[in-house]
Design a protein around this motif. Sequence first.
Motif, PDB file in Angstrom:
ATOM      1  N   TRP A  38       0.827  -1.203   0.000  1.00 21.97           N
ATOM      2  CA  TRP A  38       0.000   0.000   0.000  1.00 21.97           C
ATOM      3  C   TRP A  38       0.863   1.256   0.000  1.00 21.97           C
ATOM      4  N   TYR A  39       2.009   1.193   0.658  1.00 20.40           N
ATOM      5  CA  TYR A  39       2.897   2.363   0.756  1.00 20.40           C
ATOM      6  C   TYR A  39       3.352   2.793  -0.638  1.00 20.40           C
ATOM      7  N   GLY A  40       3.785   1.807  -1.441  1.00 21.01           N
ATOM      8  CA  GLY A  40       4.206   2.128  -2.793  1.00 21.01           C
ATOM      9  C   GLY A  40       3.047   2.568  -3.664  1.00 21.01           C
ATOM     10  N   LEU A  41       1.895   1.920  -3.494  1.00 17.59           N
ATOM     11  CA  LEU A  41       0.710   2.292  -4.262  1.00 17.59           C
ATOM     12  C   LEU A  41       0.297   3.728  -3.971  1.00 17.59           C
ATOM     13  N   ALA A  42       0.479   4.165  -2.724  1.00 19.35           N
ATOM     14  CA  ALA A  42       0.121   5.535  -2.353  1.00 19.35           C
ATOM     15  C   ALA A  42       0.914   6.544  -3.178  1.00 19.35           C
ATOM     16  N   TYR A  43       2.199   6.274  -3.392  1.00 15.42           N
ATOM     17  CA  TYR A  43       3.024   7.176  -4.195  1.00 15.42           C
ATOM     18  C   TYR A  43       2.553   7.186  -5.649  1.00 15.42           C
ATOM     19  N   VAL A  44       2.253   6.008  -6.178  1.00 12.74           N
ATOM     20  CA  VAL A  44       1.809   5.921  -7.570  1.00 12.74           C
ATOM     21  C   VAL A  44       0.503   6.682  -7.765  1.00 12.74           C
ATOM     22  N   VAL A  45      -0.478   6.453  -6.893  1.00 15.03           N
ATOM     23  CA  VAL A  45      -1.775   7.116  -7.020  1.00 15.03           C
ATOM     24  C   VAL A  45      -1.638   8.620  -6.799  1.00 15.03           C
ATOM     25  N   GLY A  46      -0.816   9.017  -5.808  1.00 21.25           N
ATOM     26  CA  GLY A  46      -0.624  10.435  -5.541  1.00 21.25           C
ATOM     27  C   GLY A  46      -0.021  11.170  -6.730  1.00 21.25           C
ATOM     28  N   ILE A  47       0.998  10.571  -7.359  1.00 17.13           N
ATOM     29  CA  ILE A  47       1.632  11.192  -8.522  1.00 17.13           C
ATOM     30  C   ILE A  47       0.674  11.207  -9.710  1.00 17.13           C
ATOM     31  N   LEU A  48      -0.083  10.133  -9.893  1.00 14.12           N
ATOM     32  CA  LEU A  48      -1.044  10.078 -10.995  1.00 14.12           C
ATOM     33  C   LEU A  48      -2.122  11.149 -10.849  1.00 14.12           C
ATOM     34  N   CYS A  49      -2.682  11.279  -9.655  1.00 12.28           N
ATOM     35  CA  CYS A  49      -3.713  12.303  -9.419  1.00 12.28           C
ATOM     36  C   CYS A  49      -3.135  13.701  -9.597  1.00 12.28           C
ATOM     37  N   GLY A  50      -1.916  13.915  -9.091  1.00  6.88           N
ATOM     38  CA  GLY A  50      -1.276  15.214  -9.242  1.00  6.88           C
ATOM     39  C   GLY A  50      -1.032  15.560 -10.699  1.00  6.88           C
ATOM     40  N   TRP A  51      -0.626  14.573 -11.494  1.00 10.34           N
ATOM     41  CA  TRP A  51      -0.390  14.784 -12.928  1.00 10.34           C
ATOM     42  C   TRP A  51      -1.687  15.199 -13.630  1.00 10.34           C
ATOM     43  N   LEU A  52      -2.771  14.479 -13.381  1.00  9.02           N
ATOM     44  CA  LEU A  52      -4.044  14.799 -14.023  1.00  9.02           C
ATOM     45  C   LEU A  52      -4.557  16.177 -13.592  1.00  9.02           C
ATOM     46  N   TYR A  53      -4.391  16.484 -12.310  1.00  8.58           N
ATOM     47  CA  TYR A  53      -4.854  17.783 -11.825  1.00  8.58           C
ATOM     48  C   TYR A  53      -4.001  18.910 -12.400  1.00  8.58           C
ATOM     49  N   GLY A  54      -2.683  18.688 -12.468  1.00 14.63           N
ATOM     50  CA  GLY A  54      -1.795  19.690 -13.046  1.00 14.63           C
ATOM     51  C   GLY A  54      -2.140  19.983 -14.498  1.00 14.63           C
ATOM     52  N   ARG A  55      -2.489  18.949 -15.268  1.00 15.73           N
ATOM     53  CA  ARG A  55      -2.889  19.138 -16.662  1.00 15.73           C
ATOM     54  C   ARG A  55      -4.161  19.985 -16.749  1.00 15.73           C
ATOM     55  N   SER A  56      -5.097  19.748 -15.833  1.00 19.06           N
ATOM     56  CA  SER A  56      -6.337  20.527 -15.859  1.00 19.06           C
ATOM     57  C   SER A  56      -6.087  21.980 -15.490  1.00 19.06           C
ATOM     58  N   ILE A  57      -5.125  22.214 -14.622  1.00 18.28           N
ATOM     59  CA  ILE A  57      -4.806  23.584 -14.200  1.00 18.28           C
ATOM     60  C   ILE A  57      -4.224  24.385 -15.365  1.00 18.28           C
ATOM     61  N   VAL A  58      -3.229  23.832 -16.046  1.00 19.31           N
ATOM     62  CA  VAL A  58      -2.581  24.588 -17.124  1.00 19.31           C
ATOM     63  C   VAL A  58      -3.484  24.698 -18.353  1.00 19.31           C
ATOM     64  N   ALA A  59      -4.480  23.821 -18.470  1.00 19.25           N
ATOM     65  CA  ALA A  59      -5.383  23.855 -19.619  1.00 19.25           C
ATOM     66  C   ALA A  59      -6.550  24.814 -19.420  1.00 19.25           C
ATOM     67  N   ASN A  60      -6.639  25.420 -18.250  1.00 19.40           N
ATOM     68  CA  ASN A  60      -7.749  26.328 -17.948  1.00 19.40           C
ATOM     69  C   ASN A  60      -7.276  27.772 -18.085  1.00 19.40           C
ATOM     70  N   PRO A  61      -7.523  28.414 -19.205  1.00 20.50           N
ATOM     71  CA  PRO A  61      -6.995  29.770 -19.412  1.00 20.50           C
ATOM     72  C   PRO A  61      -7.563  30.800 -18.433  1.00 20.50           C
ATOM     73  N   ARG A  62      -8.733  30.522 -17.884  1.00 20.31           N
ATOM     74  CA  ARG A  62      -9.345  31.465 -16.949  1.00 20.31           C
ATOM     75  C   ARG A  62      -8.500  31.704 -15.709  1.00 20.31           C
ATOM     76  N   LEU A  63      -7.632  30.754 -15.382  1.00 20.81           N
ATOM     77  CA  LEU A  63      -6.835  30.859 -14.160  1.00 20.81           C
ATOM     78  C   LEU A  63      -5.572  31.691 -14.335  1.00 20.81           C
ATOM     79  N   TRP A  64      -5.247  32.047 -15.587  1.00 23.47           N
ATOM     80  CA  TRP A  64      -3.961  32.675 -15.868  1.00 23.47           C
ATOM     81  C   TRP A  64      -4.140  34.111 -16.350  1.00 23.47           C
ATOM     82  N   PRO A  65      -3.130  34.953 -16.149  1.00 26.16           N
ATOM     83  CA  PRO A  65      -3.242  36.349 -16.594  1.00 26.16           C
ATOM     84  C   PRO A  65      -3.385  36.434 -18.112  1.00 26.16           C
ATOM     85  N   ASP A  66      -4.285  37.292 -18.566  1.00 27.59           N
ATOM     86  CA  ASP A  66      -4.560  37.473 -20.002  1.00 27.59           C
ATOM     87  C   ASP A  66      -4.950  36.159 -20.669  1.00 27.59           C
ATOM     88  N   ARG A  67      -5.437  35.209 -19.862  1.00 28.17           N
ATOM     89  CA  ARG A  67      -5.891  33.908 -20.363  1.00 28.17           C
ATOM     90  C   ARG A  67      -4.790  33.155 -21.128  1.00 28.17           C
TER      91      ARG A  67
END
Length: 297
Positions: A29-58
């Motif tokens: 479970w310890y190793g799985l926690a790292y894998v899931v945490g990195i996977l979720c962070g990757w998907l969330y990071g992609r959604s953040i940079v793909a949202n122009p509303r969050l950035w200056p001048d879109r």
Amino acid sequence: MIPLTTLGVVAYPQIDPVFLDLGVIQLRWYGLAYVVGILCGWLYGRSIVANPRLWPDRVSPITKTEVDDFILYITLGVVLGGRLGSVLFYDFERYLADPMAVFRVWEGGMAFHGGLIGVVVAVLVFCRVYRVPLWSMFDVAAVCVPFGLFFGRIANFINGELWGAPTSVAWAMVFPDAGPEPRHPSQLYEAVLEGLVLFLILRIATHRFGMLKRPRFVAGLFLTGYASARIFVEFFRMPDAHLGYLYGGWLTMGMTLSIPMLLIGLWAMAFSKYHSYAADPRLIEKRAKEQADAGRA
């Protein structure tokens, strides 16, 4: 049915740290926690940079492709930094006596503060190689970290490690290797505060108040939030037995390492300011190249 260890009021679930035993290889479970945490962070990071509303001048200064490429850097930073931090900050004598234990990562032994240093190095190298704005990359990395913190603390709970101080609260638990006293389930405190609560705070900052438009504010908010939560929980968590309490009998190593984080975080928030990347010549050149590559494809 999961066997239970009888406690004062609440039962601690005896969950096998190994969730899949293949004989030669054991998946934990310890190793799985790292894998899931990195996977979720990757998907969330992609959604953040793909949202122009969050950035200056879109205009986002970071692309989804760059987030994809960053995964290798941050994974190496987290694993190598976390392990090195555990060796240097918490249990140096043990690893000095048994150097091969450094490589037995499945036994646990990862330090968040070491992992943070590893992430900082990973961001610095990545931004130099890919010509990505440094502080915005730190901001994106910061909003993704709570996923790993949440799942990592749940894994600590499953392993029955990093337990809390003895207590008489109604939700106290008796951990199998911690003696007969009911204790604070401090791993769950940290999962909630460092994972869920910190994620929500950062989410409000980015999506409600648009703080990604002020590079380094979000990274500073993360440092301040994590340090505050960690210092608070340290009052309910037992320090490492071989270290004990430091400097007057109440300060712990976790507190000591979190205080500089708190100060740096406050500095970063205080001196952040609005910045637009729309006219950045490096980004204009990079996006022109991306469009040309897309046209050839």
